[in-house]
Write a protein that holds these residues in place. Structure first.
Motif, PDB file in Angstrom:
ATOM      1  N   GLU A  19      15.368  28.800 -29.074  1.00 46.54           N
ATOM      2  CA  GLU A  19      15.875  27.780 -29.996  1.00 46.54           C
ATOM      3  C   GLU A  19      14.746  27.228 -30.858  1.00 46.54           C
ATOM      4  OE1 GLU A  19      17.945  24.773 -27.790  1.00 46.54           O
ATOM      5  OE2 GLU A  19      19.385  26.206 -26.985  1.00 46.54           O
ATOM      6  N   GLU A  60      14.563  27.493 -34.913  1.00 45.92           N
ATOM      7  CA  GLU A  60      14.393  26.279 -35.715  1.00 45.92           C
ATOM      8  C   GLU A  60      13.140  26.368 -36.587  1.00 45.92           C
ATOM      9  OE1 GLU A  60      15.326  22.572 -37.223  1.00 45.92           O
ATOM     10  OE2 GLU A  60      16.528  23.959 -36.047  1.00 45.92           O
ATOM     11  N   ARG A  78      13.880  28.559 -39.516  1.00 45.92           N
ATOM     12  CA  ARG A  78      14.752  27.878 -40.473  1.00 45.92           C
ATOM     13  C   ARG A  78      13.946  26.913 -41.341  1.00 45.92           C
ATOM     14  NH1 ARG A  78      17.324  23.332 -41.254  1.00 45.92           N
ATOM     15  NH2 ARG A  78      16.604  22.350 -39.355  1.00 45.92           N
TER      16      ARG A  78
END
Length: 179
Positions: free
Chosen positions: A7, A11, A14
């Motif tokens: 995760e 992130e 992104r």
């Protein structure tokens, strides 16, 4: 713990892609910002030619000679093969070489930014807007292959045996022994 790391990686990617978008996305954002600024000033922004199309033409012509950058030969080929580019103001004899020497200086090859500068020079010589010239290049610049085409050629012919009609040639007559 494995899911948390995954995760965090997603992130991070992104956020990185938001802060550092790809080149194509950056140019779209810059164009949108210029349009907004022009509207706010009460002026209209000049139209632009797609940079990707210009880069594609640049790479297509360079690819013919298997090069990454453009040299004088490739520049001359692009100018000759773009319909409507050569005229009285920008001629085949002096215009092509003059623009190359003025922009490339002592370099043997030039990249895309110098190619854009050369197009600006040509637009100035022809007395036309850069947008008009770039759209002319995008519409009409096509790489033409003009090499030698292979023919269907037989590499050898099977010779036919030479005999005279009626007379048979034998080994004895050839050696003149008479037997």
């Amino acid at each position: 713990p494995h899911n948390v790391l995954e995760e965090m990686r997603v992130e991070l990617e992104r956020v990185h892609s938001w802060r550092h978008p790809p080149r194509k996305e950056r140019s779209k954002r810059k164009r949108a910002a210029r349009v907004i600024q022009a509207r706010w000033r009460g002026t209209e922004l000049k139209p632009e030619v797609d940079r990707d199309a210009m880069e594609a033409i640049f790479t297509d012509f360079c690819r013919v000679y298997r090069m990454a950058d453009m040299n004088n030969t490739i520049w001359a080929k692009l100018c000759r093969e773009t319909k409507g580019l050569l005229d009285d103001k920008f001629t085949r004899d002096s215009g092509i070489d003059m623009v190359w020497t003025r922009c490339a200086k002592t370099n043997k090859t030039v990249g895309f930014p110098v190619f854009e500068h050369m197009l600006r020079e040509v637009a100035g010589l022809k007395g036309m807007d850069l947008f008009q010239l770039e759209s002319l290049v995008v519409e009409n610049a096509k790489v033409k292959q003009s090499g030698t085409k292979a023919q269907n050629v037989k590499f050898y012919e099977v010779p036919k045996p030479k005999t005279t009609k009626g007379d048979q040639i034998d080994l004895a007559s050839m050696t003149n022994t008479g037997r």
